[in-house]
Write a protein that holds these residues in place. Structure first.
Motif, PDB file in Angstrom:
ATOM      1  N   CYS A  35       0.831  -1.294  -0.064  1.00 40.05           N
ATOM      2  CA  CYS A  35       0.105   0.048  -0.035  1.00 40.05           C
ATOM      3  C   CYS A  35       0.851   0.980   0.043  1.00 40.05           C
ATOM      4  O   CYS A  35       1.351   1.750   0.921  1.00 40.05           O
ATOM      5  N   LYS A  36       1.191   1.762  -1.188  1.00 41.62           N
ATOM      6  CA  LYS A  36       2.084   2.705  -1.517  1.00 41.62           C
ATOM      7  C   LYS A  36       1.680   3.892  -0.577  1.00 41.62           C
ATOM      8  O   LYS A  36       2.314   4.752   0.060  1.00 41.62           O
ATOM      9  N   PHE A  85      -0.262   4.408   1.820  1.00 39.61           N
ATOM     10  CA  PHE A  85       0.039   4.529   3.476  1.00 39.61           C
ATOM     11  C   PHE A  85       1.453   4.600   3.907  1.00 39.61           C
ATOM     12  O   PHE A  85       1.429   5.266   5.065  1.00 39.61           O
ATOM     13  N   VAL A  86       2.483   4.304   3.208  1.00 33.81           N
ATOM     14  CA  VAL A  86       3.673   4.629   4.007  1.00 33.81           C
ATOM     15  C   VAL A  86       4.312   5.855   3.275  1.00 33.81           C
ATOM     16  O   VAL A  86       5.402   6.124   3.783  1.00 33.81           O
ATOM     17  N   GLN A  87       3.617   6.747   2.649  1.00 34.67           N
ATOM     18  CA  GLN A  87       3.888   8.185   2.413  1.00 34.67           C
ATOM     19  C   GLN A  87       3.742   8.980   3.610  1.00 34.67           C
ATOM     20  O   GLN A  87       2.541   8.841   4.199  1.00 34.67           O
ATOM     21  N   LEU A  88       4.639   9.629   3.952  1.00 39.53           N
ATOM     22  CA  LEU A  88       4.567  10.510   5.059  1.00 39.53           C
ATOM     23  C   LEU A  88       4.803  11.861   4.925  1.00 39.53           C
ATOM     24  O   LEU A  88       5.676  12.324   3.983  1.00 39.53           O
ATOM     25  N   ASP A  89       4.005  12.682   5.580  1.00 46.35           N
ATOM     26  CA  ASP A  89       4.345  14.105   5.451  1.00 46.35           C
ATOM     27  C   ASP A  89       5.301  14.320   6.359  1.00 46.35           C
ATOM     28  O   ASP A  89       5.982  13.829   7.026  1.00 46.35           O
ATOM     29  N   PRO A  90       6.098  15.529   5.984  1.00 48.77           N
ATOM     30  CA  PRO A  90       7.321  16.131   6.581  1.00 48.77           C
ATOM     31  C   PRO A  90       6.708  16.221   8.225  1.00 48.77           C
ATOM     32  O   PRO A  90       5.684  16.673   8.525  1.00 48.77           O
ATOM     33  N   PRO A  91       7.680  16.062   8.936  1.00 52.67           N
ATOM     34  CA  PRO A  91       7.122  16.393  10.661  1.00 52.67           C
ATOM     35  C   PRO A  91       6.590  17.847  10.708  1.00 52.67           C
ATOM     36  O   PRO A  91       7.075  18.760  10.096  1.00 52.67           O
ATOM     37  N   ASP A  92       5.538  17.805  11.687  1.00 52.01           N
ATOM     38  CA  ASP A  92       4.939  19.003  11.608  1.00 52.01           C
ATOM     39  C   ASP A  92       5.884  20.162  12.446  1.00 52.01           C
ATOM     40  O   ASP A  92       5.348  21.308  12.659  1.00 52.01           O
ATOM     41  N   ARG A 145       8.963  20.538  11.890  1.00 53.09           N
ATOM     42  CA  ARG A 145       9.921  20.861  11.062  1.00 53.09           C
ATOM     43  C   ARG A 145       9.692  21.386   9.578  1.00 53.09           C
ATOM     44  O   ARG A 145       8.590  21.216   9.116  1.00 53.09           O
ATOM     45  N   THR A 193      10.419  21.823   5.277  1.00 52.47           N
ATOM     46  CA  THR A 193      11.233  21.217   4.548  1.00 52.47           C
ATOM     47  C   THR A 193      11.770  22.391   3.346  1.00 52.47           C
ATOM     48  O   THR A 193      10.977  23.516   3.212  1.00 52.47           O
TER      49      THR A 193
END
Lengths: 1141, 476
Positions: free
Chosen positions: B21-22, B24-31, B33, B35
């Motif tokens: 499940c592509k 699902f494992v995509q992550l937003d940058p930490p809130d 910090r 980018t």
């Protein structure tokens, strides 16, 4: 019968009827029904709808349906009423209690026997029974029908016993009519039968040994050890419970081949290094911890930064009492820990299984009456070893000699009032002689551990609840207890048709750990004539106007560290049998770890001089970090088992969704008006906020397994996993992992059975496959900008680029190969396993060093074409040495020989790893050292070899790879390690002695400063306190020509450099092997008679001791922690009582 | 029936290897910090990158905050070292015996340059920023980059010229010629002159302060011009140096010489560019913390006193000696110490009386004096020197001889700019007086002088990482 004997009037007249009665009883007994229905039917339930049936018919029906033998005499049911049965699939207990309540009968379940007796038997009734005896005879044979000679036949609960003769025949006279006969023979399962005159042929089954029947938990599935294709070692509660440790991993030290656990500090909740089969990552920053899974829920083994900047990490850097989160799992809640090592066992964990997997299973409730267990352990802890340090006289002589050697007069306060050599210049007493080791870490600290458990259940619902309380004191003076309390529960419910099972477990642990900010073990090397630590008024004594006692160790203790941690693990596991063999199950769980750490730095704990040098507003201070780590996981899974002819096929497939998040907050409060108010940040005049760090981690996978078993002889096992992790770059998130394994149980082959009948189990197995390591930080592929925090520019926050992004980051890949043989011989009296493995970890995640003029020192987590190999041999052997009646002696031994080496590293010579790595050499545990060249005969200073071939004494304070001095690498990895357990049991008394052994080279750590040196740097809180040295250093150079082990005493800077030249040289690497009595437990089971009197099911007392003694040639404080300045692993002694009601 | 399940499972197994499940494992940058893609998207966050650079400089030890002053002070004839420790960088510089393992301020300076490079790229390519702000921010970053390269080229000679953030372009970089580096510095400053505001700006880098209370803590057109004047001077472009310095000197409404006691105070009229003191509640400026002596000397935190050479260089009644040199009696011995920055005790950032002054008007007078002397404008040179001498309470100079006048400029530079970001060392070097001076001074410090020592060694670890990097002659 009843009527007659309940109303006796005259004994004399009763003789004749009694004899008649006995005869009658004998006759009745002879026809008593003792029927053993085939064990094929295990349903302990009854379905019966029939009114007005006799008790006899009723019992017959029970026998038929349940296979239980119903034992009663005709006389017992003589007055029985008829039964109206209306039961559908009702548990037998319920049936019996229902039907017998109005019958004046009671039943007792004893194994597979239901014994029916009359309620409230009178004294005489019992008496008669005592007289009602029979003679018993029978013949004992093995499975093949061969007579067994020398089998013991015992009447249960009595001393009456006999042995079978050469024909296997035995005879026992005058046995109670209701007696249970116990037949035992070494190597065979014990048999219990109801006694009868003619027992006939009794067949003995060989013991299903440890190897054969133990169920192995492999996370997504279970299998029996006999049929297992992979390498899994399980340590059970039996071994864990005995040990008075707070971290369950400490209970595993030395017990599992291939699992190396090093305790780097004895501080409560201190850090551990845990490695399975060596280190596979080149990078220190890539975690080498195995994956920890508790009841199916992955458990974060790393903590966020603590207030002192210690990275809880993998424990490598941590020295603080924070260690790793496994400290927050109660060892007493654990029923077993499985260590998964090879590809077959770990590939199904995919990118997380590269470093091995440790599965922790908590205790579950059990069917039966409610059982209450209480376990109280009370004892104490103690530092294991003190260094033999110089006395005041020796110390002062050393200091004076140092000045003399350096050509200086011994300073005198009268002539040079500002001289800082307080110890010799007359400022300090010349006679005071404080044993700082005794004072600072020499105390006994109380240890209390109380566990209370309640468990029980019916056929449909089982429950278990456990509570724990633990308190461990600190060896340092002060109120530094670690207190923890926890609650753990488990409920298993089944639907009536047993198709649906729901297993729900949870545990909560609260730990409140108080400590000092700094481990004061380093302070134990203070000058023995240092002033009193307290003034008469009870405040800290910092000495005179120059704060000559500014480094008072009690000041360190006055800066307190408090860590409050709550840990919650909840797991829910529904299982539904969809059809025969087809099962749906799901693993759903969450963990939540919260910690709140406060460090108080009161102004009263700093010397006036120190305070004059620092900003007034900075002290007193309160540093507070709050961390939260959360994980949830959902793993639905479908499995199917089918038998097609001789092939048993099992298959499973499932998917994982997991998300972890972590959040940290860092606050520092300063500008407090006084020490009295530093408990609350709100009282601070100023609060700074630091970067606590937070992250998310998401993980998704599909996994499967296919297992084929032909006649329990040939077994093939395949596992596969495709998983994706958010830690990796956009196109690198997914990868495939697989394993293939085969096992051949050759002992089941006829020709082996015939030719080598002493082999009870023989299995060859092999596995190959891959798993990965994703133990790196999150967001490596993002360009992140971080806030500069509280310091603003023109009132506005600034951001700066934090690290270079690497969009290509992917996991390290670990290809694992294993060959093993499992053997059980002499009817499993000897069980042995030998495994050869070879793990190759490639795609190494390294810090790619780039020139710093690019702006950064390196690109983190860069996948290198380098390969690290760990290969080795693991041997385990368990033997039942003696099993003679009341005495039993068993042993288990495991030993691991791991070789770690760098196999491949492209273009190594041109990389900046050229100086620290070498093809063919180990990648970790390499101590870099100067090449020691003895003491210069004229200067009396240590020397080392320079690159140009000459020698020098100024090699410096730390080994610098680009130095002019020659460097040599030393392998400090253990050559082998393991453990040996011996259990001795005599009747109710049992002694367990567990020895851990490690063969290794390590650095002797005695002091970091040259003997003779006295530091006065007020900023250096620890080192100042270290000017005393072990008496070992008396073997020193005194005059030209002296042959000595150590250089001259000196207080000069030159001398310190020369001392470092030795202390950082190969000469300081010594044999640090040890044999440690890790655990000795003596336990005593109260005799049955006593237990019956007390009305308890089980009661025992035990004396247990951890780290009792250590045999080692190592001269430093401890060969495991290898540091003079950290608290070594502690000794623990406890007296425990276990009672089960 | 049975086989049906097996087939199902087999299908699931094959599915195992093909799916995942592509999303699902995509992550937003930490809130917590930002980018690269978000930080240059708004005016405020883009400005925060420059503010972050200034904070980073002001809150750490680096070339601008203390290293150039202390290290070059030790290396030259300004400071006497009391912290004798062969491993210490102070001692190595003091004895003019710098090890190739000592980094001085190599990597820290390049880290700051990276900060400039990444900001220039991010801001220039962003289409979402206010146009005026974009100019200002790029100008600031270029000014800072020029300032940092000025130190590198003068400390190390040839250095790699890194002007882009992509490290892959530089992993095998060679050292650029000195002239090439100066060309880059000049280009940056000339571009900064065009882009930067002529008003001192608020923290938003957009709005101006009312001139009276301006915090002079962001680069301006004036700062770029002042540094350009220095660069022209170093490159012996006398006319351009005179012109540039005049721009500052002629702007009397903004800049004027003030009493010696007020020169280093925050927002002083003499300052052209200062770095705001930002450390919250902790100790004051690094300069004051390192040099101001109270009750101890010879520790790593208080290693230095004024050298006899510097002490003796002052004429009697020089107000600079009275105001900028302090005296401490420690264990019965009097020590002189640099006292330009006086606040050595910790105070809240808002209450700090002094800001670190990186460019000030007095230097511009001295630049112009030197340039004029070279251009044979004797009167003009005298007038400029006298401005400085008079402010120090000293009488006029009447020297007419060009070379004597140049000696006098050098002397005034020594006294005016002592212990300020390494001026003395760099002046000795560029005027080629260094060998004469150091041959005498070095032995008094326990060192042996050799001409190659006027350049510091390229750190050995760096050469290990980049085979194309060569070492300065004399260092092995």
């Amino acid at each position: 019968m009843y009527k007659i004997y309940t109303k006796p009037t005259c004994w004399k007249n009763q003789h004749v009827p009694k004899i008649l009665l006995i005869m009658k009883l004998t006759t009745v007994l002879m026809i008593a029904i003792m029927m053993q229905v085939s064990a094929a039917s295990f349903a302990q339930k009854l379905t019966l709808k029939k009114n007005n049936i006799t008790l006899e018919q009723f019992f017959k029906e029970i026998r038929k349906q349940t296979g239980y033998a119903v034992i009663y005499t005709a006389a017992t049911i003589k007055d029985g009423k008829s039964v109206d049965a209306n039961y559908t699939n009702t548990p037998i207990e319920e049936v019996l209690s229902n039907s017998l309540t109005n019958q004046n009968l009671v039943y007792e379940l004893d194994g597979k026997n239901i014994i029916i007796t009359r309620r409230a038997s009178s004294f005489l009734d019992n008496l008669v029974r005592a007289f009602a005896s029979i003679d018993i005879r029978g013949r004992i044979v093995d499975a093949q029908g061969t007579s067994l000679r020398g089998a013991t036949v015992n009447v249960k609960g009595t001393v009456k016993r006999t042995q079978s003769d050469s024909e296997g025949n035995f005879y026992l006279a005058s046995v109670d009519e209701k007696a249970i006969i116990v037949v035992s023979y070494i190597g065979y399962e014990q048999v219990e039968l109801s006694g009868k005159s003619e027992m006939g042929i009794i067949r003995m089954k060989p013991v299903a040994g440890e190897l054969q029947e133990v169920i192995v938990n492999k996370g997504y599935y279970t299998e029996t050890q006999k049929l297992a294709t992979g390498n899994t070692v399980t340590v059970t509660a039996k071994d864990i419970e005995k040990q008075p440790v707070l971290n369950p991993m400490l209970a595993l030290q030395g017990r599992v081949a291939g699992l190396q656990i090093t305790q780097t500090s004895g501080v409560i909740n201190g850090p551990l290094n845990i490695q399975i089969r060596g280190r596979s990552s080149l990078n220190d920053l890539v975690g080498n911890n195995p994956l920890f899974v508790i009841d199916g829920i992955p458990f974060q083994s790393t903590l966020l930064m603590d207030p002192l900047g210690n990275n809880g990490g993998n424990g490598v850097f941590a020295s603080s009492p924070q260690g790793n989160p496994l400290n927050y799992i109660n060892p007493n809640d654990i029923s077993s820990i499985s260590v998964l090592k090879d590809a077959d066992a770990t590939a199904i964990y995919g990118s997380r299984g590269g470093n091995g997997v440790i599965l922790i299973t908590t205790k579950k409730g059990q069917t039966g009456k409610m059982s209450l267990g209480l376990n109280i352990n009370q004892g104490f802890t103690q530092a294991p070893k003190t260094l033999e340090l110089m006395s005041t006289q020796q110390y002062l002589d050393m200091r004076r000699e140092a000045f003399k050697n350096d050509g200086l007069p011994v300073p005198d306060i009268a002539t040079s009032p500002n001289d800082p050599n307080y110890d010799v210049n007359g400022t300090w007493s010349q006679t005071a002689n404080t044993n700082w080791q005794k004072e600072l870490i020499g105390q006994f600290a109380a240890y209390t551990n109380i566990n209370l458990s309640l468990s029980g259940g019916t056929e449909l619902v089982q429950y278990g609840i456990r509570g724990t309380f633990n308190r461990q004191g600190n060896l340092s003076p002060g109120d530094f207890d670690d207190k923890r309390g926890g609650l753990n529960f488990n409920i298993t419910t089944h639907s009536k048709d047993k198709k649906l099972t729901i297993d729900f477990s949870g545990s909560f642990l609260r730990d409140n750990n108080l400590n000092s900010q700094i481990d004061v073990t380093g302070n134990t090397l203070r000058a023995p004539n240092a002033p009193d630590s307290f003034k008469p008024d009870g405040t800290l004594n910092f000495g005179g106007p120059n704060s000559d006692n500014g480094n008072n160790p009690y000041a360190n203790l006055a800066r307190t560290y408090s860590n409050k941690t709550d840990n919650v693990v909840l797991s829910l596991k529904p299982t539904y049998k969809i059809a025969n063999g087809l099962v749906f199950t799901a693993n759903i769980g969450l963990t939540n770890l919260n910690s709140n750490i406060k460090i108080k730095q009161p102004v009263s704990s700093y010397s006036p001089l120190y305070l004059s040098l620092i900003p007034a507003s900075t002290i007193p201070a309160l540093i507070n970090t709050i961390n939260e780590q959360k994980t949830w996981i959902v793993e639905p899974q479908l499995s199917y088992e089918v038998k097609i002819k001789d092939i048993k096929l099992s298959a499973l497939a499932g998917t994982t969704f997991q998300k972890s998040a972590s959040e940290g907050h860092y606050f520092i409060g300063t500008n407090f008006v006084s020490d009295a108010v530093i408990g609350n940040l709100a009282n601070a005049g100023q609060v700074g906020v630091g970067d606590g760090g937070s992250y998310q981690y998401k993980y998704n996978a599909v996994y499967s397994r296919l297992n084929a078993n032909l006649s329990d002889k040939y077994i093939l096992n395949f596992t596969a996993r495709r998983d994706g992790s958010s830690r990796f770059g956009p196109d690198k998130q997914f990868g495939n992992f697989y394993s293939a394994a085969a096992a051949w149980i050759f002992s089941s082959e006829k020709w082996i059975e015939n030719a080598f009948d002493f082999i009870s189990l023989g299995k060859l197995r092999a596995s190959y496959g891959s798993s990965g390591n994703d133990n790196i930080g999150n967001y490596a592929y993002y360009d992140l900008y971080q806030s500069r925090g509280a310091n603003t520019y023109q009132g506005l926050t600034g951001f700066y680029p934090r690290s270079l992004a690497n969009p290509d980051v992917a996991w390290e890949k670990n290809a694992k190969l294993e060959f093993a043989i499992d053997l059980g011989i002499f009817k499993d009296r000897v069980i042995a396993t030998a495994a050869y493995y070879r793990n190759r970890s490639s795609n190494q995640l390294l810090n790619y060093s780039i020139p710093t003029f690019t702006g950064f020192t390196g690109v983190p987590n860069y996948n290198f074409p380098a390969t690290v190999q760990n290969s080795g041999l693991e041997v385990t052997l368990s033997t039942r040495n003696i099993t003679a009646g009341n005495f039993e002696w068993t042993s288990t031994l495991n030993s691991s020989f791991n070789r770690n080496k760098l196999l491949k590293f492209d273009n190594l010579e041109n990389s900046n790893y050229a100086s620290i790595l070498e093809i063919g050499q180990p990648v970790n545990g390499r101590g870099y050292a100067w090449v020691y060249k003895g003491i210069d005969p004229t200067t009396g200073l240590h020397t080392a070899l320079k690159k140009d071939g000459t020698v020098g004494s100024n090699a410096g304070n730390y080994v610098n790879l680009s130095s002019e001095y020659q460097i040599t690498a030393i392998n400090t990895l253990p050559k082998y390690f393991g453990g040996l357990n011996n259990s001795f049991r005599y009747k109710n008394l049992q002694l367990d002695v567990f020895l851990e052994f490690v063969k290794q080279v390590g650095r002797v750590s005695l002091t970091d400063f040259a003997p003779g040196y006295f530091s006065t740097d007020l900023y250096d809180q620890i080192s100042t306190s270290q000017s005393n040295v072990p008496v070992e250093f008396l073997d020193r150079w005194q005059k030209p020509g002296d042959q000595a082990k150590y250089q001259r005493f000196t207080q000069s800077f030159e001398g310190i450099r020369a001392y470092s030249t030795w202390a950082q040289s190969d000469a300081s690497y010594v044999d640090a092997s040890y044999i440690r009595a890790k655990n000795v437990t003596l336990s005593y089971q109260l005799p049955s008679a006593f237990k019956n009197k007390l009305k308890v099911k089980n009661a025992s007392v035990n004396l247990s001791a951890q780290n009792v003694f250590t045999i080692t040639p190592y001269k430093g404080r401890d060969p495991e922690s290898q540091s003079y300045s950290t608290l070594p692993p502690l000794k623990v002694f406890v007296l425990g009582i276990q009672v089960n009601l | 029936m049975k086989m049906k399940y097996i087939y199902t499972i087999l299908i699931l197994i094959s599915f195992t290897l093909t799916s995942g499940c592509k999303k699902f494992v995509q992550l937003d940058p930490p809130d917590d910090r930002l980018t690269a893609s978000t930080i240059y998207a708004t005016n405020e966050t883009a400005t925060s990158v420059l503010n972050g650079l200034y904070v980073r400089i002001a809150e750490t030890n680096n070339v601008l905050t203390s290293y150039a002053t202390a290290y070059m002070g030790f290396a030259s004839d300004e400071l006497k070292n009391h912290y004798i420790n062969a491993a210490s960088s102070y001692t190595q510089l003091y004895q003019n015996n710098v090890s190739v393992d000592t980094e001085i301020y190599w990597s820290t300076t390049y880290t700051l340059i990276y900060n400039c490079n990444v900001a220039i790229e991010g801001i220039e390519t962003s289409s979402k920023l206010n146009a005026q702000l974009k100019l200002q921010l790029v100008g600031e970053a270029k000014f800072m980059r020029a300032l940092l390269y000025y130190y590198l080229v003068n400390t190390y000679g040839k250095v790699p010229l890194v002007t882009k953030s992509d490290y892959r372009l530089y992993t095998m970089a060679k050292r650029a010629e000195v002239a090439e580096i100066y060309t880059q510095i000049t280009a940056d400053l000339q571009d900064a002159q065009v882009k930067l505001s002529k008003d001192y700006l608020n923290g938003d880098a957009l709005t101006s302060y009312p001139s009276a209370s301006a915090e002079r803590v962001r680069p301006t057109y004036w700062a770029a011009t002042a540094l350009l004047a220095r660069i022209y001077l170093y490159n012996e472009q006398w006319a351009q140096a005179e012109t540039a310095a005049s721009i500052l000197i002629d702007n009397t409404s903004m800049f004027s010489l003030v009493a010696p006691s007020s020169v280093f105070l925050k927002n002083s009229q003499e300052s052209i560019f200062q770095l705001q003191a930002v450390i919250q509640g902790n100790y004051a400026l690094f300069e004051a913390r390192t040099f101001v002596l109270t009750n101890s000397i010879g520790t790593s935190s208080n290693p230095a006193s004024i050298s006899p050479q510097l002490e003796q260089a002052f004429e009697a009644n020089d107000l600079r000696k009275a105001n900028w040199i302090g005296t401490a009696n420690i264990s019965g011995v009097n020590y002189l110490f640099p006292y330009k920055y006086k606040a050595s005790t910790p105070v809240l950032a808002a209450n700090k009386p002094e800001y670190l002054t990186l460019l000030r008007l007095a230097e511009q007078y001295l630049i112009r004096a030197e340039a004029r002397a070279h251009l044979n404008n004797i009167n003009g040179a005298q007038a400029d020197i006298n401005k400085i001498r008079n402010r120090a309470g000293l009488g006029n100079t009447f020297t007419l001889n060009q070379s004597a006048l140049l000696d006098e400029v050098m002397k005034e530079r020594q006294l005016e700019l002592f212990c300020e970001q390494g001026h003395r060392w760099f002046d000795l070097k560029r005027s080629e007086r260094i060998n004469d001076v150091m041959t005498v001074v070095s032995p008094t410090k326990g060192g042996i002088w050799s001409p190659y020592k006027q350049l510091m060694p390229i750190p050995a670890y760096e050469i290990k990482n980049d085979k194309n990097l060569d070492q300065n002659p004399g260092y092995n």
